[in-house]
Design an enzyme around this catalytic site. Structure first.
Site, PDB file in Angstrom:
ATOM      1  N   GLY B 131      56.062  74.547  71.943  1.00 36.79           N
ATOM      2  CA  GLY B 131      56.993  75.568  71.577  1.00 36.79           C
ATOM      3  C   GLY B 131      56.466  77.051  71.654  1.00 36.79           C
ATOM      4  O   GLY B 131      56.590  77.727  72.392  1.00 36.79           O
ATOM      5  N   THR B 158      69.231  75.101  70.227  1.00 36.87           N
ATOM      6  CA  THR B 158      70.662  75.282  69.510  1.00 36.87           C
ATOM      7  C   THR B 158      71.790  75.481  70.469  1.00 36.87           C
ATOM      8  O   THR B 158      71.643  76.557  71.303  1.00 36.87           O
ATOM      9  CB  THR B 158      70.234  76.687  68.633  1.00 36.87           C
ATOM     10  N   GLU B 240      65.239  89.209  66.966  1.00 36.02           N
ATOM     11  CA  GLU B 240      65.446  87.689  66.961  1.00 36.02           C
ATOM     12  C   GLU B 240      64.688  87.592  65.158  1.00 36.02           C
ATOM     13  O   GLU B 240      65.202  86.876  64.170  1.00 36.02           O
ATOM     14  CB  GLU B 240      64.832  86.562  67.512  1.00 36.02           C
ATOM     15  N   GLN B 277      64.625  81.077  27.995  1.00 42.20           N
ATOM     16  CA  GLN B 277      63.523  82.053  28.712  1.00 42.20           C
ATOM     17  C   GLN B 277      62.972  81.442  29.970  1.00 42.20           C
ATOM     18  O   GLN B 277      62.952  82.360  30.866  1.00 42.20           O
ATOM     19  CB  GLN B 277      62.382  82.140  27.517  1.00 42.20           C
ATOM     20  N   GLN B 334      66.062  73.427  41.428  1.00 46.93           N
ATOM     21  CA  GLN B 334      65.428  73.047  40.076  1.00 46.93           C
ATOM     22  C   GLN B 334      66.446  73.441  38.978  1.00 46.93           C
ATOM     23  O   GLN B 334      66.613  72.768  38.073  1.00 46.93           O
ATOM     24  CB  GLN B 334      63.879  73.749  40.055  1.00 46.93           C
ATOM     25  N   GLY B 362      59.188  81.784  66.062  1.00 42.61           N
ATOM     26  CA  GLY B 362      57.923  82.115  65.877  1.00 42.61           C
ATOM     27  C   GLY B 362      57.261  81.674  64.766  1.00 42.61           C
ATOM     28  O   GLY B 362      57.807  82.146  63.562  1.00 42.61           O
ATOM     29  N   GLU B 365      52.561  80.529  61.383  1.00 42.17           N
ATOM     30  CA  GLU B 365      50.926  80.811  61.719  1.00 42.17           C
ATOM     31  C   GLU B 365      50.850  81.450  62.923  1.00 42.17           C
ATOM     32  O   GLU B 365      49.930  82.422  62.863  1.00 42.17           O
ATOM     33  CB  GLU B 365      50.292  79.393  61.805  1.00 42.17           C
TER      34      GLU B 365
END
Lengths: 264, 377
Positions: B131, B158, B240, B277, B334, B362, B365
C-alpha cells in the site's frame, strides 16, 4: 408580485437558555443563534409563490449587526434582497409591527408573510398588529389541507392560493381547518404545517454574499422603538420533583383521587 | 474560533449540520447493520452542494477554501459513522487528479455527474502486494493501439463495490515512480470484477478488492501525462491527510460528548460518574487532546490556504489527530463501561474505526518518515 418576509434572529431552540442570576435578562453570550423556524416557513412559502406567479421576495430582519446572518440565510434559500433594521435594543412585537408598517409603505409589497410567532418569546403578535396598523386583511396560522405528507408538498407547491386579487389561506383553528379569502395586499402568518423549508445549498450560500442587503435605522424610518411591553422578570420553570412508586393500582387510584384530586 | 471562518463558513456549517441531522443521523444504526447506505444519499448530498466543495463551477462545483472541506468533514462525522463519511466522500480522493490533470472531455464526462451525486467515484492505488510503497505497484497497462490493456488487482478500495468510475494507478513505464500513470476505468469495462471485504469498522461503506483481467481502456482515459501519475497522486496527499485529521478531530469530539453525557446521567454508588475525580480528569485529558488537535488542524489548514505546502506539519497533524482519536475513543468506551461495548453506542463504533484513520491515507510510520525528511535537519 412582491412579497415581504421576516427572518428573526432567535436563540437556538436546541440549546438551554441561561438566565441572569437576578432574573433581569437572558445570558446570550456564547449562545448559538438561528433563524426563527416559523420565519423559514414564511420564506419558503414566498419562494414557492414567486416561482408560481413571478415576482420578488424581500427579507426583513430587525436586530443587531449579526442578524444579517439570518437575512443571508433567507437570501441563500433564494430570496432576492434584504433589508436590515440595525438596532441593539430589545424590541417588542408592537415596535416590530410599526417598523414593518414603514417598510411596507416604502416597498409596497402585495403580501407580507411572517412566522406566526418567534421561538424565543412566543409572542404571536407582530403579524396581527401589522395588519391592524396597515388596515389590511390578515390570515393567521396558515396551513394546508393535506398537511406535509401529501403530493402537493412533495411537488413543492405553495399552500397559499392566489387568484383574482385574493389570497386563500387555510387556517388551523380549534377542531379543524377553515379556508378564508383575503383581499390583497394582505398579511399572512405561517403555522408549522404549511411547508418543509428547503435546505440552503453551498452555491447559493456563496451567491447570497453578493445579493443586495440594505441597512436602515429606526430614526430614518421615524419609528420610536421604546417598548410598550416591559419584561419584568425571567425565571426557570419549577424543577421536577421526584416521582413515587406505588405498590398497587388501588393505591394509585386512591392517591390520584384523594391526594392529587385529579380524578373524581 | 479561527479567524479564517467567515459568515459563509458558518452558514455552510448550519446547512451540513441540518442535512446530516435530517438525512443521515436517524439512519446510521440501520445502515451500519445493513453494511451499506442508499445510493440516493449521494444525490441528496449533491443537490445541496456537499459533493462539489472546492471544485470549479464549470463542472458543477463551488470554489471554496480548505476550511469549507474541514467543515464538511466535521459535520458529516457528527453522525458518528466513519463508513458514511468515507463512502459519501470517496470522490474526494478520486476526482482531484482528474480535475487537475484530466483532459476537458474526461472532466466533462466524470466530474459533473459525480458532483451531482449521480455517479460514484473511487480511487484505486493500494495493491495486495503493498500500500504505502506506491512507487512499486504491480498493476500493468500496456499500450495496444488506441487502448491500454490493464492487468492486476487493487485492494482496500473504498466504494470499490459500487463505484461507477475508478481512478486507477497503473504501471505504464519502467520501475519506480517514474513509470506510473493514472487511468480512468469504467466499471462496465469487460474484464473488471470486484469482491467485497469485511472490515473491523466502516461497515456502512463498501470496501473491495478489484480485479483487472486484460481490461481494454481507451487511451483518452489517461489522466494527465503518461508516466506522470505519481505527481497526480501527490496532489491528493495534503488535502486527504488534512481531511483525515478533520475526521479524527470530529470523531474525537463525538466520543467526548457521548462520554460527558453518560458521566452526567450514570449514577454509581449513589453519585453521578461526573462527580468522580477520576472520570473528570479523564474528560479533561480528552478535551485537552481535542483542543490541541483543533488548533493544529486550523493552523495547518490556514497555511495551505495561503498557498504553502507544509508537508512535515501535515504528516504530524495526521498522526496527532489520529492519536487523539485513539485516546478519546478508548477513554469514552471505558467511561461508558459495559454500555460502551454494546452496539449502538457511538463510541463503540468509533473505537473500531480508529485504526483505519491511522493506517489509511499514509500510515503513521510513513507519516513520521516523511515528516523527518521535511523537518530540515
Amino acid at each position: 408580485m412582491k412579497i415581504l418576509v421576516t427572518m428573526k434572529r432567535v436563540t437556538d431552540y436546541e440549546r438551554k437558555v441561561k438566565i441572569a442570576p437576578d432574573g433581569s435578562h437572558l445570558i446570550t453570550e456564547g449562545m448559538n443563534f438561528v433563524a426563527n423556524p416559523f420565519d423559514e416557513i414564511a420564506v419558503e412559502e414566498a419562494l414557492r409563490l414567486t416561482k408560481a406567479h413571478g415576482g420578488e421576495v424581500v427579507v426583513f430582519s430587525a436586530g443587531p449587526k449579526d442578524a444579517a446572518q439570518q437575512i443571508r440565510q433567507g437570501l441563500a434559500m433564494g430570496a432576492d434582497r434584504g433589508i436590515h433594521l440595525l438596532t441593539d435594543k430589545e424590541l417588542d412585537s408592537d415596535a416590530v409591527a410599526r417598523l414593518l408598517a414603514k417598510v411596507v409603505d416604502q416597498e409596497k409589497p402585495d403580501l407580507v408573510i411572517l412566522g406566526k410567532q418567534a421561538t424565543d418569546d412566543d409572542a404571536n403578535q407582530a403579524g396581527q398588529l401589522l395588519a391592524g396598523y396597515l388596515g389590511w386583511a390578515q390570515g393567521t396560522f396558515a396551513s394546508k389541507h393535506e398537511g406535509l405528507e401529501g403530493p402537493e408538498e412533495k411537488a413543492q407547491k405553495p399552500g397559499l392560493a392566489i387568484e383574482g386579487g385574493k389570497v386563500h389561506v387555510v387556517r388551523e383553528v380549534d377542531g379543524g381547518l377553515e379556508t378564508i379569502a383575503l383581499d390583497m395586499p394582505a398579511v399572512v402568518t405561517t403555522d408549522l404545517r404549511l411547508n418543509h423549508p428547503r435546505f440552503t445549498t453551498l452555491p447559493n450560500i456563496m451567491k447570497a454574499k453578493k445579493k443586495k442587503l440594505d441597512e436602515v435605522t429606526a430614526e430614518s424610518l421615524g419609528v420610536d422603538l421604546s417598548p410598550k411591553v416591559k419584561m419584568l422578570r425571567f425565571s426557570e420553570p419549577p424543577a421536577r420533583t421526584a416521582g413515587q412508586i406505588v405498590d398497587s393500582v388501588d393505591t394509585l387510584i386512591h392517591k390520584l383521587k384523594n391526594e392529587r384530586k385529579v380524578i373524581a | 474560533m479561527h479567524p479564517a471562518y467567515t459568515e459563509e463558513h458558518q452558514a455552510f456549517r448550519a446547512l451540513v449540520r441540518r442535512f446530516v441531522e435530517t438525512e443521515v443521523t436517524p439512519h446510521v444504526e440501520a445502515w451500519e447493520e445493513a453494511k451499506s447506505f442508499p445510493r440516493a444519499l449521494y444525490r441528496k448530498a449533491g443537490e445541496v452542494g456537499l459533493l462539489g466543495v472546492g471544485y470549479p463551477e464549470a463542472y458543477g462545483g463551488t470554489p471554496a477554501d480548505i476550511f469549507y472541506s474541514i467543515v464538511l468533514c466535521e459535520e458529516v462525522a457528527k453522525a458518528g459513522s466513519g463508513g458514511v463519511s468515507a463512502g459519501l466522500l470517496s470522490h474526494g480522493i478520486a476526482i482531484p487528479p482528474i480535475v487537475a490533470l484530466g483532459s476537458a472531455a474526461l472532466k466533462a464526462k466524470v466530474v459533473p455527474t459525480v458532483i451531482r451525486g449521480e455517479k460514484i467515484a473511487a480511487l484505486a492505488v493500494t495493491e495486495p502486494s503493498g500500500g504505502s510503497d506506491v512507487a512499486n505497484l504491480q498493476t500493468t497497462a500496456r499500450r495496444e493501439g488506441e487502448h491500454f490493456v490493464v492487468s492486476g488487482s487493487k485492494t482496500f478500495i473504498t466504494s470499490g463495490m459500487r463505484a461507477d468510475f475508478y481512478t486507477v494507478a497503473v504501471r505504464t513505464g519502467g520501475e519506480g515512480m517514474g513509470g506510473i500513470s493514472l487511468l480512468l476505468i469504467d466499471r462496465d469495462t469487460p474484464g473488471f470484477t470486484a469482491t467485497p471485504l469485511e472490515k473491523m469498522g466502516w461497515w456502512a461503506s463498501d470496501t473491495a478488492t478489484l480485479y483487472f483481467d486484460e481490461c481494454r481502456v481507451p487511451v483518452s482515459n489517461l489522466i494527465g501525462e503518461e508516466n506522470q501519475g505519481f505527481f497526480g497522486l501527490m496532489l491528493n496527499f495534503n488535502h486527504e491527510r488534512i481531511a483525515i485529521a478533520a475526521n479524527a478531530y470530529a470523531f474525537s469530539a463525538v466520543c467526548y460528548e457521548e462520554a460527558v453525557a453518560w458521566a452526567r446521567e450514570r449514577v454509581t454508588f449513589g453519585r453521578p460518574l461526573l462527580s468522580r475525580q477520576v472520570i473528570r480528569h479523564k474528560l479533561v485529558d480528552m478535551a485537552m487532546h481535542i483542543h490541541s488537535t483543533r488548533c493544529f488542524l486550523e493552523a495547518t489548514a490556514y497555511r495551505v490556504m495561503q498557498g504553502e505546502s507544509p508537508i512535515a506539519e501535515i504528516c504530524m497533524l495526521k498522526n496527532h489527530a489520529t492519536q487523539c482519536l485513539e485516546h478519546c475513543a478508548k477513554e469514552a468506551v471505558q467511561i461508558l463501561g459495559g454500555a460502551g461495548y454494546i452496539r449502538g453506542a457511538k463510541s463503540e463504533r468509533i473505537y473500531r474505526e480508529t485504526k483505519v484513520l491511522a493506517i489509511g491515507g499514509g500510515a503513521e510510520e510513513i507519516m513520521k518518515e516523511l515528516a523527518s525528511k521535511h523537518l530540515g535537519w
